[in-house]
Write a protein that holds these residues in place. Structure first.
Motif, PDB file in Angstrom:
ATOM      1  N   LEU A 199      -4.821   3.761  13.765  1.00 44.50           N
ATOM      2  CA  LEU A 199      -4.166   4.472  12.673  1.00 44.50           C
ATOM      3  C   LEU A 199      -2.727   4.025  12.517  1.00 44.50           C
ATOM      4  N   THR A 200      -2.043   3.841  13.635  1.00 38.85           N
ATOM      5  CA  THR A 200      -0.663   3.368  13.566  1.00 38.85           C
ATOM      6  C   THR A 200      -0.588   1.970  12.959  1.00 38.85           C
ATOM      7  N   GLY A 201      -1.544   1.113  13.339  1.00 40.18           N
ATOM      8  CA  GLY A 201      -1.566  -0.225  12.762  1.00 40.18           C
ATOM      9  C   GLY A 201      -1.836  -0.215  11.271  1.00 40.18           C
ATOM     10  N   TRP A 202      -2.727   0.687  10.832  1.00 37.71           N
ATOM     11  CA  TRP A 202      -3.014   0.755   9.395  1.00 37.71           C
ATOM     12  C   TRP A 202      -1.816   1.293   8.618  1.00 37.71           C
ATOM     13  N   LEU A 203      -1.131   2.303   9.169  1.00 36.73           N
ATOM     14  CA  LEU A 203       0.033   2.868   8.486  1.00 36.73           C
ATOM     15  C   LEU A 203       1.199   1.894   8.439  1.00 36.73           C
ATOM     16  N   SER A 204       1.213   0.914   9.341  1.00 39.83           N
ATOM     17  CA  SER A 204       2.294  -0.073   9.324  1.00 39.83           C
ATOM     18  C   SER A 204       2.069  -1.185   8.307  1.00 39.83           C
ATOM     19  N   ARG A 205       0.935  -1.165   7.630  1.00 44.83           N
ATOM     20  CA  ARG A 205       0.692  -2.177   6.602  1.00 44.83           C
ATOM     21  C   ARG A 205       1.648  -1.984   5.429  1.00 44.83           C
ATOM     22  N   PRO A 206       1.993  -3.062   4.719  1.00 43.20           N
ATOM     23  CA  PRO A 206       2.985  -2.942   3.643  1.00 43.20           C
ATOM     24  C   PRO A 206       2.570  -2.003   2.516  1.00 43.20           C
ATOM     25  N   ASN A 209       7.285  -0.358  -4.498  1.00 43.16           N
ATOM     26  CA  ASN A 209       8.631  -0.916  -4.459  1.00 43.16           C
ATOM     27  C   ASN A 209       9.299  -0.767  -3.099  1.00 43.16           C
ATOM     28  N   GLU A 210       8.537  -0.337  -2.087  1.00 39.01           N
ATOM     29  CA  GLU A 210       9.084  -0.388  -0.736  1.00 39.01           C
ATOM     30  C   GLU A 210       9.373  -1.844  -0.366  1.00 39.01           C
ATOM     31  N   PRO A 211      10.439  -2.101   0.374  1.00 36.30           N
ATOM     32  CA  PRO A 211      10.805  -3.503   0.661  1.00 36.30           C
ATOM     33  C   PRO A 211       9.670  -4.320   1.264  1.00 36.30           C
ATOM     34  N   GLN A 212       8.932  -3.773   2.222  1.00 37.66           N
ATOM     35  CA  GLN A 212       7.828  -4.519   2.817  1.00 37.66           C
ATOM     36  C   GLN A 212       6.717  -4.765   1.796  1.00 37.66           C
ATOM     37  N   ALA A 213       6.462  -3.777   0.936  1.00 37.08           N
ATOM     38  CA  ALA A 213       5.436  -3.948  -0.085  1.00 37.08           C
ATOM     39  C   ALA A 213       5.849  -5.007  -1.103  1.00 37.08           C
ATOM     40  N   VAL A 214       7.116  -5.023  -1.485  1.00 35.77           N
ATOM     41  CA  VAL A 214       7.604  -6.035  -2.429  1.00 35.77           C
ATOM     42  C   VAL A 214       7.447  -7.433  -1.845  1.00 35.77           C
ATOM     43  N   ALA A 215       7.817  -7.589  -0.586  1.00 36.31           N
ATOM     44  CA  ALA A 215       7.690  -8.905   0.052  1.00 36.31           C
ATOM     45  C   ALA A 215       6.235  -9.336   0.129  1.00 36.31           C
ATOM     46  N   ALA A 216       5.332  -8.415   0.475  1.00 36.39           N
ATOM     47  CA  ALA A 216       3.922  -8.769   0.588  1.00 36.39           C
ATOM     48  C   ALA A 216       3.326  -9.111  -0.776  1.00 36.39           C
ATOM     49  N   LEU A 217       3.668  -8.347  -1.799  1.00 41.17           N
ATOM     50  CA  LEU A 217       3.102  -8.593  -3.137  1.00 41.17           C
ATOM     51  C   LEU A 217       3.622  -9.891  -3.731  1.00 41.17           C
ATOM     52  N   ARG A 218       4.851 -10.246  -3.444  1.00 36.82           N
ATOM     53  CA  ARG A 218       5.410 -11.475  -4.015  1.00 36.82           C
ATOM     54  C   ARG A 218       5.008 -12.722  -3.229  1.00 36.82           C
ATOM     55  N   PHE A 222      -6.314  -4.137  -5.842  1.00 40.77           N
ATOM     56  CA  PHE A 222      -5.937  -3.130  -6.822  1.00 40.77           C
ATOM     57  C   PHE A 222      -4.992  -3.707  -7.864  1.00 40.77           C
ATOM     58  N   GLY A 223      -4.059  -4.534  -7.436  1.00 41.12           N
ATOM     59  CA  GLY A 223      -3.126  -5.130  -8.383  1.00 41.12           C
ATOM     60  C   GLY A 223      -3.817  -6.026  -9.395  1.00 41.12           C
ATOM     61  N   THR A 224      -4.810  -6.784  -8.939  1.00 39.62           N
ATOM     62  CA  THR A 224      -5.568  -7.634  -9.858  1.00 39.62           C
ATOM     63  C   THR A 224      -6.426  -6.800 -10.793  1.00 39.62           C
ATOM     64  N   LEU A 225      -7.060  -5.767 -10.253  1.00 33.17           N
ATOM     65  CA  LEU A 225      -7.926  -4.923 -11.072  1.00 33.17           C
ATOM     66  C   LEU A 225      -7.127  -4.170 -12.134  1.00 33.17           C
ATOM     67  N   LEU A 226      -5.963  -3.659 -11.765  1.00 32.54           N
ATOM     68  CA  LEU A 226      -5.153  -2.867 -12.690  1.00 32.54           C
ATOM     69  C   LEU A 226      -4.115  -3.694 -13.431  1.00 32.54           C
ATOM     70  N   ARG A 227      -4.088  -5.011 -13.183  1.00 35.24           N
ATOM     71  CA  ARG A 227      -3.145  -5.919 -13.852  1.00 35.24           C
ATOM     72  C   ARG A 227      -1.700  -5.454 -13.628  1.00 35.24           C
ATOM     73  N   LEU A 228      -1.352  -5.283 -12.375  1.00 38.20           N
ATOM     74  CA  LEU A 228      -0.025  -4.794 -12.030  1.00 38.20           C
ATOM     75  C   LEU A 228       0.901  -5.970 -11.757  1.00 38.20           C
ATOM     76  N   PRO A 229       2.075  -5.986 -12.375  1.00 39.53           N
ATOM     77  CA  PRO A 229       3.025  -7.067 -12.079  1.00 39.53           C
ATOM     78  C   PRO A 229       3.668  -6.873 -10.724  1.00 39.53           C
TER      79      PRO A 229
END
Length: 443
Positions: free
Chosen positions: A23-30, A389-398, A405-412
Motif C-alpha cells: 500500500l505504501t508503494g502504491w501511494l508513492s506512485r506519482p 499538477n503535483e510535481p511528481q505527477a507533472v514530471a511523470a506525465l511529461r 486515463f490521460g489518453t482515454l480522456l484526451r488530457l494535456p
C-alpha cells in the motif's frame, strides 16, 4: 502447540507488513492522488444512482399524469451525464486558465444572486432561490460557492507577501463574501449562507490566517449563524424542535423523527435495497435531503459506515493533494474545495442522525441530482486536475506520456510550476546635497 501459534503470529505479521509495504508503494506512485480522486468520485456517484433509484421509484409513479416510476431516476441519470461532461471540463482545462476565469466567474455569480431576487427568479415554499430553464430549476448559490473559492484563492495568492497584515488578509475577500451572504439570506437560504461561510473560513485557514484571528472569525460566524437561525419563525421552530426532549413529531420534528426510525429499522445489515418503508412517503424528501436515512434503513450500519468512510477518504486525499502541491493557488483551492464537499456531507449526516438542526443541505454525489450535483462534479474535476499538477505527477506525465486515463480522456500534460518573479521596488534616489553658492564679495 506453542510453536504453531508462534509461527501463525509470525506469518500474520509478515502478511500485514507485506500488505502495508504494498500500500505504501502504491501511494508513492506519482498519480496515486489522481486515481484516488477518480475512484472516490465514481464510487459515490454509483451509490447515489442506486439509492436514488430506490428512493424515487414509488414517489415518481403517478397514474393521473402518466408519470412512470423511473421518471426521477431518469432525470438523475441525465444530470449525472451532464455532470460527467462538467467533470471532464474541470479536469481538462489548465489550472492557470481556470484561475484567469475566477474574477469573471465571481462577477457572474454576484449578478445571478442579484437577478434571482427579481421577477426573473422562481419562488416556491416561501423562498426565491431558483432559475427555471427549460423546465429545470437551477440554484445560483451552488455556483457562487465554487466562484468564491476560486476567486478568493486568486486574490489571497496575489497579495501573498502582505498577508501578514490583517487588513490585506481580510480585504477585499471578506467584504465581497459578506455581500454574497446578504444576497443569499435575502432569498432566504440559511443553509446556502452557512456553506458559503465554510468556504470563506477555508480560504482564510489555508491562506495561513493567524490562529487568534481565525478563532475570532469562527466565533463571529457561529454567533451570526445562531442569530439568523432564530430570527425567522420557521427556523426557530426547527431549532426548538431539535433542542426539545419531546419534539413535536407532527410538524417541524416529523422528518427528523422519521429519519431516526429509518436508521433504527436498518440495524447492522439493513433490510435490503428497495425494502425500506421510507420510500412509501413516510419520510418526505428522502431522495434529496434525507437519503442517508434510506442508506441506513436499506444497507444498515454497514452501508452508513462505508459512505462515511468514503467521505473520510475524500478528506484525506484532498488534504494530500493540497500539501503535495507547491503552487500556492492550487494548495488553497484544493484544501478549500475539499472542505466545501466534506462539510456539506457532515452537515447532512449530522442532521439526519439528529446531531444538528434540520437544514436543506444535500449529500454530495448521493442525493438526487440538480445544480448541486453538477457543481459537485465540477469540484471533483478541478480537484483531480489539482492532483495531476503535483510535481511528481507533472514530471511523470511529461516524461512517460499521459497514461491510460490521460489518453482515454484526451488530457494535456500539465505545465510545471514556475514561481512568479519577485521584483523588488527600486529605492528612491536620495536627493543630492546642495552645495552652498559662494557669493563674491564686492570689490
Amino acid at each position: 502447540m506453542t510453536t504453531r501459534s508462534a509461527g501463525a503470529r509470525k506469518r500474520g505479521r509478515t502478511g500485514a507488513s507485506a500488505v502495508g509495504s504494498a500500500l505504501t508503494g502504491w501511494l508513492s506512485r506519482p498519480l496515486a492522488s489522481f486515481h484516488l480522486v477518480l475512484a472516490l468520485c465514481g464510487i459515490l456517484a454509483v451509490i447515489g444512482v442506486v439509492m436514488v433509484l430506490s428512493a424515487s421509484s414509488v414517489s415518481s409513479y403517478d397514474p393521473a399524469t402518466g408519470t412512470g416510476q423511473y421518471a426521477q431516476f431518469q432525470k438523475h441519470l441525465i444530470y449525472l451525464a451532464l455532470g460527467a461532461v462538467v467533470f471532464w471540463l474541470g479536469l481538462r482545462t489548465p489550472l492557470p486558465k481556470i484561475r484567469k476565469l475566477a474574477p469573471a466567474s465571481m462577477i457572474v455569480s454576484l449578478g445571478a444572486l442579484l437577478l434571482v431576487l427579481t421577477p426573473l427568479g422562481s419562488s416556491g415554499g416561501g423562498a426565491q432561490r431558483w432559475f427555471v430553464i427549460a423546465g429545470q430549476s437551477f440554484q445560483p448559490v451552488e455556483v457562487a460557492k465554487l466562484a468564491l473559492a476560486l476567486w478568493g484563492a486568486h486574490v489571497l495568492v496575489a497579495k501573498y507577501h502582505v498577508l501578514h497584515q490583517w487588513r490585506h488578509l481580510m480585504v477585499p475577500v471578506v467584504p465581497v463574501a459578506l455581500l454574497m451572504f446578504a444576497l443569499v439570506m435575502a432569498q432566504p437560504n440559511l443553509s446556502g449562507t452557512i456553506t458559503l461561510g465554510v468556504v470563506l473560513l477555508g480560504l482564510l485557514w489555508f491562506a495561513g490566517i493567524p490562529k487568534r484571528l481565525f478563532a475570532m472569525l469562527l466565533l463571529g460566524a457561529a454567533a451570526g449563524a445562531g442569530i439568523l437561525a432564530v430570527v425567522a419563525k420557521y427556523r426557530l421552530a426547527r431549532v426548538l424542535s431539535f433542542l426539545s426532549a419531546n419534539p413535536d413529531t407532527s410538524d417541524e420534528g416529523y422528518q427528523a423523527q422519521q429519519a431516526l426510525y429509518a436508521l433504527a429499522d436498518g440495524g447492522f445489515f439493513g433490510k435490503g435495497l428497495g425494502q425500506g418503508k421510507s420510500n412509501w412517503g413516510y419520510l418526505p424528501g428522502v431522495q434529496n435531503d434525507f437519503i442517508f436515512a434510506l442508506v441506513g434503513e436499506e444497507l444498515g450500519f454497514l452501508g452508513c459506515a462505508v459512505v462515511i468512510g468514503l467521505y473520510v477518504g475524500v478528506t484525506i486525499v484532498g488534504i494530500r493533494v493540497a500539501t503535495r502541491n507547491i503552487d500556492p493557488w492550487i494548495r488553497i483551492v484544493a484544501g478549500t474545495l475539499t472542505l466545501f464537499v466534506v462539510s456539506q456531507a457532515a452537515i447532512n449526516i449530522g442532521y439526519v442522525v439528529n446531531l444538528l438542526p434540520v437544514t436543506g443541505v444535500t449529500l454530495p454525489l448521493v442525493s438526487y441530482g440538480g445544480s448541486s450535483l453538477l457543481v459537485t462534479m465540477l469540484v471533483f474535476g478541478i480537484l483531480a486536475n489539482c492532483a495531476r499538477n503535483e510535481p511528481q505527477a507533472v514530471a511523470a506525465l511529461r516524461n512517460h506520456g499521459p497514461g491510460k486515463f490521460g489518453t482515454l480522456l484526451r488530457l494535456p500534460a500539465p505545465e510545471p510550476y514556475v514561481p512568479q518573479s519577485r521584483t523588488r521596488a527600486r529605492p528612491r534616489p536620495r536627493p543630492r546635497p546642495r552645495t552652498p553658492v559662494r557669493r563674491r564679495s564686492p570689490r
